[in-house]
Design a protein around this motif. Sequence first.
Motif, PDB file in Angstrom:
ATOM      1  N   PRO A 204     -39.675 -28.501 -35.653  1.00  0.00           N
ATOM      2  CA  PRO A 204     -39.052 -29.284 -34.571  1.00  0.00           C
ATOM      3  C   PRO A 204     -39.266 -28.654 -33.210  1.00  0.00           C
ATOM      4  N   LYS A 205     -39.308 -29.505 -32.213  1.00  0.00           N
ATOM      5  CA  LYS A 205     -39.442 -29.052 -30.829  1.00  0.00           C
ATOM      6  C   LYS A 205     -38.375 -29.739 -29.984  1.00  0.00           C
ATOM      7  N   ALA A 206     -38.066 -29.136 -28.851  1.00  0.00           N
ATOM      8  CA  ALA A 206     -37.093 -29.722 -27.941  1.00  0.00           C
ATOM      9  C   ALA A 206     -37.704 -30.927 -27.248  1.00  0.00           C
ATOM     10  N   ALA A 207     -36.901 -31.972 -27.103  1.00  0.00           N
ATOM     11  CA  ALA A 207     -37.381 -33.170 -26.409  1.00  0.00           C
ATOM     12  C   ALA A 207     -37.474 -32.899 -24.920  1.00  0.00           C
ATOM     13  N   VAL A 208     -38.516 -33.417 -24.328  1.00  0.00           N
ATOM     14  CA  VAL A 208     -38.663 -33.310 -22.878  1.00  0.00           C
ATOM     15  C   VAL A 208     -38.690 -34.699 -22.242  1.00  0.00           C
ATOM     16  N   VAL A 209     -38.591 -35.745 -23.068  1.00  0.00           N
ATOM     17  CA  VAL A 209     -38.650 -37.109 -22.592  1.00  0.00           C
ATOM     18  C   VAL A 209     -37.240 -37.568 -22.237  1.00  0.00           C
ATOM     19  N   SER A 210     -37.061 -38.209 -21.112  1.00  0.00           N
ATOM     20  CA  SER A 210     -35.769 -38.746 -20.743  1.00  0.00           C
ATOM     21  C   SER A 210     -35.955 -40.064 -20.016  1.00  0.00           C
TER      22      SER A 210
END
Length: 218
Positions: A204-210
Amino acid sequence: MMGSYPQWLATGLLGLVWSTFAAAAPPPEAASCAACHGAQGQGMPAANYPRLAGLPAGYLAEQLQHFADGKRQNAIMAGMAKPLSPEAIQTLAAYYASLPVPTEAAGSPPEAALLERGAWLAQYGDLAKGVPACFRCHAAEGVGVPQHFPPLTGQSAKYLADQITAWQQGTRRGDPLGLMQTVATRMSAEDTQAVTAYLAAQKPKAAVVSQPGQGGGQ
């Protein structure tokens, strides 16, 4: 005074003070959550309890409300969610969203054929069956898009497969425009097995989309 302490002790004391203030204290309601979802919200894949850490706060709050009002049917979670006040729901959601995303995959890579099919479905879908790519809504690498499209990586294959089944059977509702229910009904058992095994094997990776006006997920 700090200057009267040995350097190593002064440094250690400063580090302890900083870590105490830097780490968000869990709200009282999180004590019962931790029994199944882990002390850091990392989930318990072997027991089929999903990770909560780093999921968007808006999504977590929405799902707690869905458990409370029956849009998501789960006897344990309904019992946990119904007594929560709106303020407690927001507090819990914000707390788990603030926790770091786990760095380990929830499952091991499946056999090559299953991995290949799962990767194809996640990245490109199957247009002949009317199944869009998972990453089309859940963002590249399945990191999620706040608030309605949660991260997919970092969850076990069984949990993900159970959710597809829930959408198919109508025991989970509340998705935007009925998208997931529509997609799930077009997925075969074989494709479900392939794509969930592939997703569970990804770190898993941290989301950067907002979205405009919203913060990105952790």
